[in-house]
Design a protein around this motif. Structure first.
Motif, PDB file in Angstrom:
ATOM      1  N   ARG A  47       0.533  -1.494  -0.147  1.00  0.00           N
ATOM      2  CA  ARG A  47       0.130   0.032  -0.241  1.00  0.00           C
ATOM      3  C   ARG A  47       0.873   1.788   0.272  1.00  0.00           C
ATOM      4  O   ARG A  47       0.257   2.525  -0.633  1.00  0.00           O
ATOM      5  N   LEU A  48       1.962   1.520   0.790  1.00  0.00           N
ATOM      6  CA  LEU A  48       3.175   2.427   0.984  1.00  0.00           C
ATOM      7  C   LEU A  48       3.501   2.169  -0.866  1.00  0.00           C
ATOM      8  O   LEU A  48       3.533   3.926  -0.641  1.00  0.00           O
ATOM      9  N   GLN A  50       2.196   1.576  -3.543  1.00  0.00           N
ATOM     10  CA  GLN A  50       0.779   2.273  -4.221  1.00  0.00           C
ATOM     11  C   GLN A  50       0.887   3.718  -4.309  1.00  0.00           C
ATOM     12  O   GLN A  50       0.304   4.984  -4.979  1.00  0.00           O
ATOM     13  N   GLN A  51       0.683   4.162  -2.357  1.00  0.00           N
ATOM     14  CA  GLN A  51       0.745   5.342  -2.226  1.00  0.00           C
ATOM     15  C   GLN A  51       1.377   6.440  -2.898  1.00  0.00           C
ATOM     16  O   GLN A  51       1.301   7.585  -3.183  1.00  0.00           O
ATOM     17  N   THR A  54       0.803   8.166  -5.651  1.00  0.00           N
ATOM     18  CA  THR A  54      -0.282   9.312  -6.322  1.00  0.00           C
ATOM     19  C   THR A  54       0.146  11.075  -5.545  1.00  0.00           C
ATOM     20  O   THR A  54       1.422  10.915  -4.951  1.00  0.00           O
ATOM     21  N   SER A  56      -1.397  13.248  -4.214  1.00  0.00           N
ATOM     22  CA  SER A  56      -2.402  13.425  -3.127  1.00  0.00           C
ATOM     23  C   SER A  56      -1.184  13.260  -1.967  1.00  0.00           C
ATOM     24  O   SER A  56      -1.336  13.962  -0.657  1.00  0.00           O
ATOM     25  N   PHE A  57      -0.948  11.451  -2.195  1.00  0.00           N
ATOM     26  CA  PHE A  57       0.243  11.619  -0.489  1.00  0.00           C
ATOM     27  C   PHE A  57       1.706  12.025  -0.558  1.00  0.00           C
ATOM     28  O   PHE A  57       1.852  12.390   0.193  1.00  0.00           O
ATOM     29  N   VAL A 210      -2.873  12.454   8.170  1.00  0.00           N
ATOM     30  CA  VAL A 210      -3.076  10.840   7.307  1.00  0.00           C
ATOM     31  C   VAL A 210      -3.983  10.064   8.263  1.00  0.00           C
ATOM     32  O   VAL A 210      -5.013   9.329   8.328  1.00  0.00           O
ATOM     33  N   ASP A 222      -4.140   1.834   6.213  1.00  0.00           N
ATOM     34  CA  ASP A 222      -3.452   3.397   5.545  1.00  0.00           C
ATOM     35  C   ASP A 222      -3.203   4.449   7.150  1.00  0.00           C
ATOM     36  O   ASP A 222      -2.570   4.916   7.021  1.00  0.00           O
ATOM     37  N   VAL A 225       0.518   3.408   6.588  1.00  0.00           N
ATOM     38  CA  VAL A 225       1.103   3.975   5.523  1.00  0.00           C
ATOM     39  C   VAL A 225       1.743   5.207   6.252  1.00  0.00           C
ATOM     40  O   VAL A 225       3.320   4.999   5.956  1.00  0.00           O
ATOM     41  N   THR A 229       6.007   5.930   6.438  1.00  0.00           N
ATOM     42  CA  THR A 229       6.696   7.314   5.586  1.00  0.00           C
ATOM     43  C   THR A 229       7.674   7.695   6.691  1.00  0.00           C
ATOM     44  O   THR A 229       8.803   8.501   6.007  1.00  0.00           O
TER      45      THR A 229
END
Ligand code: ATP
Ligand code: MG
Lengths: 255, 281
Positions: A47-48, A50-51, A54, A56-57, A210, A222, A225, A229
């Motif tokens: 997921r990290l 993926q994010q 993006t 927005s992330f 977040v 989520d 993540v 980070t």
């Protein structure tokens, strides 16, 4: 240090991190923790990834980094400046010392509500909190380093013709550098923690925000993540500071 | 052996024939009191008067704590005397200056600068252009036998090499007086001998005035025109001894020279007397 010894060190350092992740996986595999609350590391890391791509992330990361850096740099400028001047001048030292004694042990996060009212919900309040928290370790270690500079270094420079007013910049600052950078390192770690904390308490963006949003909606994956980070960011920033430190202190025995 | 009292007016010109001696350093009734926590007032130096002529090599000998370093720091302008005055070329010393270059036992090299950076520091402070300062410094580094080590940091050098760099750093701004505080005290016997020889060679070449503090009678006699013996508690000048030995001096020749041997033995006896007096002042 040779590059060989360095890579051995890195490997040794990775070992406990790998163990931690293995433990995490173990907790999930043996169903010691419900998957809904503790998702497996593989899921979190994918997921990290993926994010991270993006927009927005990335915006969240940039918001956090901007606050972290600005606050940290203000703390460095103030801490080194005041620490040096206090070490050089007994009068300024006498003025600053009680203030530092009162403010240093204060939990700065207690100031956050006031900062929010004063500076608003945007960057400023978070930057101010980061700076306030990172300031004191930098100030104190600068003061310590600058006031323990070997007298004969100063004498040697004065005999070579350096005027008294230039001694601070030409001798005391470089001689105190090991101590100053140690303070900066502590200040940087504190900055990472505090920026996240501030964003968790009240914010409209940033990694801390977040996390809180995910927690409120029970999105366990989520939630992890942004946590991972900020740890990775801390790791990278510390490595960068370490590289700067090895370069700046290449002449010093202990570095 | 000619033994002279410490009164400056009575001190004769030492050593080999030279131009009419002019006073480089005049120490005039200097006393130094330190405030210490244990003893409230500690008299470190008591009424010191001494004149050092231009181009003379003068050593200060005395038991530990007799104020040798303090006297050197006063001449350096690092410490101001409680009473009396010290002059260099007739001007009262109030601050350090590039006419007096210190060399300390602890080297005191700038750890953040390379060998070249350390040696260039003085000339750059004196306003010498970078290229010129670098050329001069490289020549000096070669002279003290460290060619090839220009880009090393002090931590990468041995004690003897560090002291050579420290000497080069001081020579680089052309001080007229060298103030050396046990510069070879931290070195092994062999390195010490080599550095003594090198220092003498440099001195023979440009005849700077040298004020040299040491614990070693041997070293003092070998190097100096004049040896100043101090006694302790309070620090006083006991005697000033002219060392009348030919120059240039070779260590191997001197060791066999009965005159050299007599100086060493006489001064060591005097040292013993001072030590005994020190126990029961
Ligand atoms: N800054 C100071 N404050 C208080 N006392 C001092 C200070 N500096 C020196 N002293 C005292 O003055 C005396 C002389 O000190 P100094 O360092 O000049 O001796 P020294 O002859 O150089 O000794 P050594 O041979 O061990 O180097 C000593 O008793 C010392 O304790
Ligand atoms: Mg001493």
């Amino acid at each position: 240090m040779t590059s060989r010894a360095l890579s051995t060190d890195v490997l040794l350092g990775l070992l406990p991190i790998a163990l931690l992740i293995a433990l995490w996986q173990g907790l999930v595999s043996f169903e010691l923790a419900p998957v809904a609350l503790l998702p497996p590391p593989g899921l979190v890391f994918s997921r990290l990834l993926q994010q991270l791509v993006t927009f927005s992330f990335q915006q969240e990361i940039i918001a956090t980094l901007f606050r972290l850096f600005t606050g940290f740099l203000i703390a460095v400028a103030l801490g080194v400046g005041v620490g040096m001047v206090a070490a050089a001048s007994p009068a300024i030292n006498a003025t600053v010392r009680p203030l530092v004694r009162v403010l240093a042990p204060l939990p700065k996060v207690a100031l956050y509500p006031a900062l929010l009212l004063l500076l608003g919900f945007g960057h400023e309040s978070k930057i101010a909190l980061v700076a306030a928290d990172a300031l004191f370790p930098i100030l104190l270690s600068t003061y310590y380093g600058a006031s323990t500079v070997e007298q004969k270094l100063i004498w040697s420079a004065m005999a070579a013709g350096t005027p008294r007013r230039e001694i601070l910049l030409k001798v005391v600052l470089p001689a105190a550098m090991p101590s100053i950078l140690t303070g900066c390192r502590i200040g940087l770690v504190i900055s990472c923690i505090v920026v996240f904390l501030a964003e968790m308490i009240t914010s409209t963006d940033g990694l801390g925000h977040v996390l809180i949003t995910a927690a409120r909606t029970f999105q366990a994956v989520d939630m992890f993540v942004p946590l991972i980070t900020i740890s990775l960011l801390g790791l990278i920033l510390n490595a960068l500071l370490q590289a700067a430190r090895s370069y700046l202190l290449r002449g010093f025995p202990e570095a | 052996m000619k033994v002279l009292p410490s009164r400056s007016s009575e001190v004769a010109t030492p050593g080999p024939a030279r131009q009419p001696a002019t006073a480089m350093i005049e120490i005039d009734h200097v006393s130094q009191v330190f405030q210490t926590s244990a003893r409230k007032d500690h008299l470190a130096l008591s009424d010191i008067s001494l004149t050092i002529e231009d181009g003379a090599f003068v050593s200060i000998l005395g038991p530990s704590g007799c104020g040798k370093s303090t006297l050197l720091y006063i001449v350096g302008g690092f410490v101001s005397p409680t009473s009396g005055s010290a002059k260099v070329k007739g001007k009262t010393i109030t601050a350090p200056g590039p006419d007096r270059g210190p060399v300390f036992q602890e080297f005191a090299l700038f750890p953040w600068k390379t060998v070249l950076g350390n040696v260039m520091y003085g000339p750059r402070q004196q306003g010498v252009r970078a290229t010129e300062a670098e050329a001069q410094s490289r020549a000096l580094i070669e002279m003290v036998g460290l060619k090839g080590y220009e880009n090393f940091f002090p931590k990468e050098l041995s004690g003897g090499m560090k002291q050579r760099v420290a000497l080069a750093r001081t020579l680089a701004y052309h001080p007229e007086v060298l103030l050396m505080d046990e510069p070879f005290g931290a070195l092994d016997a062999h390195t010490r001998t080599r550095l003594q020889n090198d220092l003498l060679n440099i001195w023979e070449r440009d005849r700077k005035t040298v004020l040299f503090v040491t614990h070693s009678v041997d070293e003092a006699v070998f190097l100096s025109d004049k040896v100043v013996m101090m006694s302790r508690s309070p620090g006083r000048i006991r005697q000033v001894i002219d060392i009348d030995l030919p120059r240039p001096r070779r260590r191997t020749e001197l060791l066999l020279d009965p005159r050299y041997q007599k100086y060493v033995v006489d001064i060591e006896r005097m040292f013993d007397d001072i030590d005994e007096a020190g126990v029961n002042p």
